[in-house]
Write an enzyme that holds these catalytic residues in place. Structure first.
Site, PDB file in Angstrom:
ATOM      1  N   LYS A  32      45.928 -24.902  18.395  1.00  0.00           N
ATOM      2  CA  LYS A  32      46.563 -23.884  18.909  1.00  0.00           C
ATOM      3  C   LYS A  32      47.966 -23.745  17.820  1.00  0.00           C
ATOM      4  O   LYS A  32      48.383 -23.164  17.845  1.00  0.00           O
ATOM      5  CB  LYS A  32      46.188 -23.470  20.107  1.00  0.00           C
ATOM      6  CG  LYS A  32      45.340 -22.655  20.147  1.00  0.00           C
ATOM      7  CD  LYS A  32      44.951 -21.431  21.139  1.00  0.00           C
ATOM      8  CE  LYS A  32      45.778 -21.156  22.784  1.00  0.00           C
ATOM      9  NZ  LYS A  32      45.771 -20.287  23.452  1.00  0.00           N
ATOM     10  N   LYS A  43      50.475 -24.845  19.716  1.00  0.00           N
ATOM     11  CA  LYS A  43      51.526 -24.588  20.773  1.00  0.00           C
ATOM     12  C   LYS A  43      51.585 -25.901  22.010  1.00  0.00           C
ATOM     13  O   LYS A  43      51.114 -26.202  22.054  1.00  0.00           O
ATOM     14  CB  LYS A  43      50.320 -23.420  21.775  1.00  0.00           C
ATOM     15  CG  LYS A  43      50.575 -22.004  20.930  1.00  0.00           C
ATOM     16  CD  LYS A  43      50.112 -20.839  22.274  1.00  0.00           C
ATOM     17  CE  LYS A  43      50.478 -20.017  21.742  1.00  0.00           C
ATOM     18  NZ  LYS A  43      50.509 -18.559  22.581  1.00  0.00           N
TER      19      LYS A  43
HETATM   20  N1  CTP Z   1      51.227 -11.024  26.725  1.00  0.00           N
HETATM   21  C1  CTP Z   1      51.527  -9.763  26.742  1.00  0.00           C
HETATM   22  N2  CTP Z   1      52.817  -9.820  26.342  1.00  0.00           N
HETATM   23  C2  CTP Z   1      53.860 -10.479  25.777  1.00  0.00           C
HETATM   24  C3  CTP Z   1      52.943 -11.404  26.135  1.00  0.00           C
HETATM   25  C4  CTP Z   1      52.192 -12.132  25.824  1.00  0.00           C
HETATM   26  O1  CTP Z   1      50.818  -9.029  26.808  1.00  0.00           O
HETATM   27  N3  CTP Z   1      55.057 -10.150  25.899  1.00  0.00           N
HETATM   28  C5  CTP Z   1      49.441 -11.225  26.760  1.00  0.00           C
HETATM   29  C6  CTP Z   1      48.670 -12.458  25.440  1.00  0.00           C
HETATM   30  O2  CTP Z   1      48.599 -10.866  24.769  1.00  0.00           O
HETATM   31  C7  CTP Z   1      48.045 -12.374  26.220  1.00  0.00           C
HETATM   32  C8  CTP Z   1      48.633 -12.868  27.127  1.00  0.00           C
HETATM   33  O3  CTP Z   1      49.593 -12.770  27.339  1.00  0.00           O
HETATM   34  O4  CTP Z   1      46.428 -12.399  26.050  1.00  0.00           O
HETATM   35  C9  CTP Z   1      47.964 -15.072  27.433  1.00  0.00           C
HETATM   36  O5  CTP Z   1      49.198 -14.976  26.055  1.00  0.00           O
HETATM   37  P1  CTP Z   1      49.783 -16.268  25.589  1.00  0.00           P
HETATM   38  O6  CTP Z   1      49.729 -16.469  24.129  1.00  0.00           O
HETATM   39  O7  CTP Z   1      50.003 -17.393  26.536  1.00  0.00           O
HETATM   40  O8  CTP Z   1      51.546 -15.374  25.865  1.00  0.00           O
HETATM   41  P2  CTP Z   1      52.590 -15.865  25.255  1.00  0.00           P
HETATM   42  O9  CTP Z   1      54.007 -15.414  25.353  1.00  0.00           O
HETATM   43  O10 CTP Z   1      52.912 -14.784  23.814  1.00  0.00           O
HETATM   44  O11 CTP Z   1      52.939 -17.350  24.681  1.00  0.00           O
HETATM   45  P3  CTP Z   1      52.834 -17.514  23.208  1.00  0.00           P
HETATM   46  O12 CTP Z   1      55.025 -17.658  22.378  1.00  0.00           O
HETATM   47  O13 CTP Z   1      53.155 -19.429  23.110  1.00  0.00           O
HETATM   48  O14 CTP Z   1      53.004 -17.225  21.238  1.00  0.00           O
END
Ligand code: CTP
Length: 166
Positions: A76, A78
């Site tokens: 992904k 990530k």
């Molecule tokens: N999520 C959310 N609100 C945020 C961050 C994440 O509701 N501010 C939700 C995402 O939409 C997803 C879940 O949490 O359904 C897991 O998201 P993840 O990708 O692990 O979190 P992120 O903080 O967006 O990570 P990254 O910065 O690595 O993209």
């Protein structure tokens, strides 16, 4: 009927009416769905994750989290700070998470929904429309994403502070 006997009879009738009303109320507020499933990396757990998980859990009677494995995160693009084992242990300690399973492919959702009998797939709104093809297997709910916070942001912010304080 004797006065005292009449009194008891009336009280019993009132109580049974109250009972029926209470049952109706319980039925109205009862959970509509059973198992809810969601997916993600959940690195450096933050308030956005907590809100998403709590709301997903509130949609049903149990919540399964498909947690991206370290290998899947590479796919992904990530980079998680915490390894799978630690992210899993943290999620498992939350009272609104019932089970954590590994997510190691994009295609497994359909199989998981069937295997665990999930009635709902809940995802953050950043995924809106992306999983609509699974509508024939379960209900798809996109929950609003919490503004101004992400794992990437938290890690960047922490790194800047760390460097400044060093
Ligand atoms: N999520 C959310 N609100 C945020 C961050 C994440 O509701 N501010 C939700 C995402 O939409 C997803 C879940 O949490 O359904 C897991 O998201 P993840 O990708 O692990 O979190 P992120 O903080 O967006 O990570 P990254 O910065 O690595 O993209």
């Amino acid at each position: 009927m004797h006065k005292a006997g009449k009194g008891i009879w009336c009280t019993m009738l009132r109580m049974s009416k109250m009972g029926r009303a209470r049952t109706r109320k319980t039925k109205q507020t009862a959970k509509t769905y059973g198992t809810v499933i969601t997916y993600g990396t959940f690195d450096v757990l933050h308030i956005g994750h907590i809100r998403l998980l709590k709301r997903a859990r509130a949609l049903g009677s149990s919540l399964i989290v498909g947690l991206s494995t370290d290998a899947f995160n590479v796919l992904k693009h990530k980079e998680a700070l915490q390894p799978y084992k630690e992210r899993k242990a943290i999620l498992e300690s939350l009272r609104f998470v019932d089970k954590v399973i590994p997510e190691d492919s994009w295609e497994q959702k359909k199989l998981d929904v069937k295997k665990y009998g999930a009635a709902v797939l809940a995802m953050g709104s950043d995924w809106k429309g992306k999983f609509d093809d699974l509508k024939k297997y379960c209900r798809i709910v996109y929950l609003p994403r919490t503004k101004n916070i992400s794992s990437t942001g938290v890690k960047k912010h922490a790194a800047t502070k760390y460097i400044r304080n060093a």
